[in-house]
Design a protein around this motif. Structure first.
Motif, PDB file in Angstrom:
ATOM      1  N   VAL A  85      46.107  56.475  53.145  1.00 48.55           N
ATOM      2  CA  VAL A  85      44.832  56.067  52.559  1.00 48.55           C
ATOM      3  C   VAL A  85      45.081  55.376  51.211  1.00 48.55           C
ATOM      4  CG1 VAL A  85      42.680  56.950  51.534  1.00 48.55           C
ATOM      5  CG2 VAL A  85      43.445  57.797  53.757  1.00 48.55           C
ATOM      6  N   GLN A  86      45.945  55.958  50.399  1.00 49.21           N
ATOM      7  CA  GLN A  86      46.282  55.350  49.108  1.00 49.21           C
ATOM      8  C   GLN A  86      46.879  53.962  49.309  1.00 49.21           C
ATOM      9  OE1 GLN A  86      48.944  58.500  47.847  1.00 49.21           O
ATOM     10  NE2 GLN A  86      47.488  59.251  46.325  1.00 49.21           N
ATOM     11  N   GLY A 134      45.428  50.195  48.206  1.00 46.15           N
ATOM     12  CA  GLY A 134      46.223  49.484  47.208  1.00 46.15           C
ATOM     13  C   GLY A 134      46.649  50.341  46.024  1.00 46.15           C
ATOM     14  N   LEU A 135      46.398  51.650  46.128  1.00 45.07           N
ATOM     15  CA  LEU A 135      46.726  52.534  45.013  1.00 45.07           C
ATOM     16  C   LEU A 135      48.221  52.737  44.847  1.00 45.07           C
ATOM     17  CD1 LEU A 135      44.000  55.269  45.520  1.00 45.07           C
ATOM     18  CD2 LEU A 135      44.497  54.147  43.340  1.00 45.07           C
ATOM     19  N   SER A 136      48.890  52.926  45.975  1.00 44.53           N
ATOM     20  CA  SER A 136      50.329  53.202  45.906  1.00 44.53           C
ATOM     21  C   SER A 136      51.048  52.036  45.250  1.00 44.53           C
ATOM     22  CB  SER A 136      50.918  53.426  47.297  1.00 44.53           C
ATOM     23  OG  SER A 136      49.940  53.824  48.207  1.00 44.53           O
ATOM     24  N   GLU A 137      50.606  50.834  45.593  1.00 35.92           N
ATOM     25  CA  GLU A 137      51.257  49.644  45.057  1.00 35.92           C
ATOM     26  C   GLU A 137      51.048  49.557  43.544  1.00 35.92           C
ATOM     27  OE1 GLU A 137      49.944  46.125  47.024  1.00 35.92           O
ATOM     28  OE2 GLU A 137      51.506  44.875  46.111  1.00 35.92           O
ATOM     29  N   ARG A 138      49.833  49.859  43.122  1.00 37.71           N
ATOM     30  CA  ARG A 138      49.527  49.798  41.696  1.00 37.71           C
ATOM     31  C   ARG A 138      50.362  50.814  40.914  1.00 37.71           C
ATOM     32  NH1 ARG A 138      43.522  50.664  40.463  1.00 37.71           N
ATOM     33  NH2 ARG A 138      43.240  50.341  42.675  1.00 37.71           N
ATOM     34  N   VAL A 139      50.460  52.004  41.485  1.00 34.73           N
ATOM     35  CA  VAL A 139      51.236  53.053  40.814  1.00 34.73           C
ATOM     36  C   VAL A 139      52.709  52.674  40.788  1.00 34.73           C
ATOM     37  CG1 VAL A 139      52.038  55.437  41.044  1.00 34.73           C
ATOM     38  CG2 VAL A 139      49.614  54.903  41.275  1.00 34.73           C
ATOM     39  N   GLN A 140      53.174  52.118  41.894  1.00 33.57           N
ATOM     40  CA  GLN A 140      54.583  51.730  41.946  1.00 33.57           C
ATOM     41  C   GLN A 140      54.888  50.676  40.884  1.00 33.57           C
ATOM     42  OE1 GLN A 140      56.964  53.149  43.413  1.00 33.57           O
ATOM     43  NE2 GLN A 140      58.530  51.683  42.762  1.00 33.57           N
ATOM     44  N   ARG A 141      53.965  49.754  40.693  1.00 31.62           N
ATOM     45  CA  ARG A 141      54.170  48.707  39.695  1.00 31.62           C
ATOM     46  C   ARG A 141      54.177  49.308  38.290  1.00 31.62           C
ATOM     47  NH1 ARG A 141      50.046  44.862  41.067  1.00 31.62           N
ATOM     48  NH2 ARG A 141      50.947  44.425  43.093  1.00 31.62           N
ATOM     49  N   GLU A 185      57.319  59.328  32.221  1.00 32.96           N
ATOM     50  CA  GLU A 185      55.985  58.805  32.572  1.00 32.96           C
ATOM     51  C   GLU A 185      55.896  58.497  34.069  1.00 32.96           C
ATOM     52  OE1 GLU A 185      55.147  56.433  28.354  1.00 32.96           O
ATOM     53  OE2 GLU A 185      56.124  55.422  30.021  1.00 32.96           O
ATOM     54  N   GLY A 186      57.005  57.982  34.583  1.00 37.54           N
ATOM     55  CA  GLY A 186      57.054  57.669  36.017  1.00 37.54           C
ATOM     56  C   GLY A 186      56.835  58.922  36.852  1.00 37.54           C
ATOM     57  N   ASN A 187      57.460  60.010  36.431  1.00 37.72           N
ATOM     58  CA  ASN A 187      57.280  61.275  37.144  1.00 37.72           C
ATOM     59  C   ASN A 187      55.826  61.739  37.090  1.00 37.72           C
ATOM     60  OD1 ASN A 187      59.956  61.415  37.861  1.00 37.72           O
ATOM     61  ND2 ASN A 187      60.536  62.781  36.194  1.00 37.72           N
ATOM     62  N   GLN A 188      55.218  61.528  35.929  1.00 44.07           N
ATOM     63  CA  GLN A 188      53.814  61.947  35.804  1.00 44.07           C
ATOM     64  C   GLN A 188      52.909  61.138  36.731  1.00 44.07           C
ATOM     65  OE1 GLN A 188      53.090  61.662  31.606  1.00 44.07           O
ATOM     66  NE2 GLN A 188      54.092  63.637  31.171  1.00 44.07           N
ATOM     67  N   LEU A 189      53.207  59.850  36.847  1.00 47.03           N
ATOM     68  CA  LEU A 189      52.437  59.014  37.772  1.00 47.03           C
ATOM     69  C   LEU A 189      52.618  59.491  39.206  1.00 47.03           C
ATOM     70  CD1 LEU A 189      53.076  55.471  36.269  1.00 47.03           C
ATOM     71  CD2 LEU A 189      50.855  56.584  36.507  1.00 47.03           C
ATOM     72  N   SER A 190      53.867  59.838  39.515  1.00 46.95           N
ATOM     73  CA  SER A 190      54.155  60.326  40.853  1.00 46.95           C
ATOM     74  C   SER A 190      53.380  61.614  41.140  1.00 46.95           C
ATOM     75  CB  SER A 190      55.664  60.558  40.989  1.00 46.95           C
ATOM     76  OG  SER A 190      55.935  61.294  42.142  1.00 46.95           O
ATOM     77  N   VAL A 191      53.330  62.499  40.145  1.00 51.37           N
ATOM     78  CA  VAL A 191      52.586  63.752  40.307  1.00 51.37           C
ATOM     79  C   VAL A 191      51.115  63.457  40.605  1.00 51.37           C
ATOM     80  CG1 VAL A 191      51.681  65.776  39.082  1.00 51.37           C
ATOM     81  CG2 VAL A 191      54.115  65.217  38.926  1.00 51.37           C
ATOM     82  N   ARG A 192      50.539  62.517  39.857  1.00 54.56           N
ATOM     83  CA  ARG A 192      49.125  62.195  40.070  1.00 54.56           C
ATOM     84  C   ARG A 192      48.881  61.641  41.472  1.00 54.56           C
ATOM     85  NH1 ARG A 192      46.128  61.413  34.897  1.00 54.56           N
ATOM     86  NH2 ARG A 192      47.537  62.136  33.265  1.00 54.56           N
ATOM     87  N   LEU A 193      49.809  60.820  41.934  1.00 56.35           N
ATOM     88  CA  LEU A 193      49.682  60.257  43.277  1.00 56.35           C
ATOM     89  C   LEU A 193      49.778  61.363  44.336  1.00 56.35           C
ATOM     90  CD1 LEU A 193      49.427  57.250  44.245  1.00 56.35           C
ATOM     91  CD2 LEU A 193      51.870  57.334  44.731  1.00 56.35           C
ATOM     92  N   LEU A 236      49.187  64.614  43.908  1.00 50.62           N
ATOM     93  CA  LEU A 236      48.038  65.523  43.851  1.00 50.62           C
ATOM     94  C   LEU A 236      46.823  64.886  44.504  1.00 50.62           C
ATOM     95  CD1 LEU A 236      48.422  67.025  40.258  1.00 50.62           C
ATOM     96  CD2 LEU A 236      48.993  68.114  42.434  1.00 50.62           C
ATOM     97  N   GLN A 237      46.722  63.572  44.369  1.00 53.63           N
ATOM     98  CA  GLN A 237      45.619  62.886  45.029  1.00 53.63           C
ATOM     99  C   GLN A 237      45.767  62.981  46.557  1.00 53.63           C
ATOM    100  OE1 GLN A 237      45.129  58.507  44.727  1.00 53.63           O
ATOM    101  NE2 GLN A 237      43.112  59.002  43.898  1.00 53.63           N
ATOM    102  N   ALA A 238      47.007  62.862  47.028  1.00 53.01           N
ATOM    103  CA  ALA A 238      47.234  63.006  48.474  1.00 53.01           C
ATOM    104  C   ALA A 238      46.865  64.420  48.925  1.00 53.01           C
ATOM    105  CB  ALA A 238      48.692  62.692  48.820  1.00 53.01           C
TER     106      ALA A 238
END
Ligand SMILES: [Zn+2]
Length: 284
Positions: free
Chosen positions: A171-172, A176-183, A192-200, A202-204
């Motif tokens: 769904v992410q 287009g969410l995964s792509e935005r986070v990856q960028r 910070e990258g790890n924190q973004l990954s955590v947010r992604l 947790l959303q899943a």
């Protein structure tokens, strides 16, 4: 769970028993051997492997249906997976339609031991994963034994949650969410990258909860099922896994979230049943 009347998905590609060579390139992307990562449930190779993203995840992946069909009902585990997948298809088609979008159903690949995905070569040890490049979910059913024995999270709803979490990544990807986070991760420090990954992640989990809400509404749940799912979420938090594997907890290195966070977001999705309740990127 009560799945007798649930329509089975036919988007299942059965590659169990197939031998996979490491030398075979997939999808024009170089073969990348995914290191054995002791972090189960959704070690999403796309987020680990930059090379897999050079083609960009998202909308252009072809819908490969070759060999995809509903497994036989005698094949109990595969039939269970097809029922859960069918239920996620109904849930997300409905939610997407309500939002004026079309839900593209992903293919779920069953494999044993190792598999070649468009995101690279993966061994079962990485746990179930979603590859945004080919829009497929990959699962070795042996993982369910681990979930029960090693992570002490038995039960069919716990098993369904594993699939629903990976569907959350799909769904992410569609949004287009995964792509935005990856960028964003490419610009970010490791922390910070790890924190973004955590947010992604947790959303899943929260999206998995949204599906759970729908499943409850459609009378697919039995007493105790919700607790099973929450127990599973608690058993695979980064803090719990780290304590088990290395005897100490390093919060900066979390990529999926603590047990408490995973439980919280899964519960939030289950209670609200709305995607809006899953904004793990807002606040804090
Ligand atoms: Zn994940």
């Amino acid at each position: 769970m009560r799945l007798e009347d649930q329509e089975r998905s036919s988007n299942i590609e059965d590659r169990r028993g197939m031998r996979v060579g490491r030398g075979v390139a997939g999808g024009g992307i170089g073969v990348v051997v995914i290191a054995l990562i002791a972090m189960f449930l959704g070690v999403d190779p796309s987020l680990v492997l930059d090379s897999a993203l050079t083609t960009g995840p998202g909308q252009q992946a072809p819908q490969q249906q070759v060999g995809a069909r509903a497994p036989s009902r005698d094949d109990k585990m595969a039939d269970f997976v097809a029922a859960v997948l069918g239920s996620t298809e109904e849930t997300w088609s409905e939610i997407f339609t309500r939002g004026g979008r079309t839900y593209r159903k992903p293919v779920l690949v069953l494999f044993s031991g190792a598999v070649q995905s468009a995101c690279g070569y993966a061994q079962a040890a990485v746990g179930p994963f979603y590859c945004p490049t080919d829009q497929k979910l990959y699962i070795d059913l042996a993982f369910y034994r681990d979930l029960q024995d090693r992570f002490r999270a038995p039960g069919d709803f716990a098993q369904a949650y594993v699939i629903a979490h990976e569907i959350g990544h799909h769904v992410q990807n569609l949004l287009g969410l995964s792509e935005r986070v990856q960028r964003a991760r490419q610009q970010a420090s490791e922390r910070e990258g790890n924190q973004l990954s955590v947010r992604l992640e947790l959303q899943a989990d929260c999206y998995a909860g949204v599906w759970g809400h729908y499943a409850a509404q459609h009378d697919l749940l039995e007493p105790g099922d919700a607790e099973e799912g929450l127990r599973a979420a608690a058993s695979i938090g980064d803090d719990r896994l780290q304590r088990q594997s290395q005897g100490r907890v390093v919060p900066e290195s979390f990529t999926h979230g603590s047990s408490e966070q995973r439980v919280e977001w899964l519960r939030r999705g289950m209670e609200n049943g709305q995607m809006d309740s899953c904004n793990t990127f807002g606040g804090r």
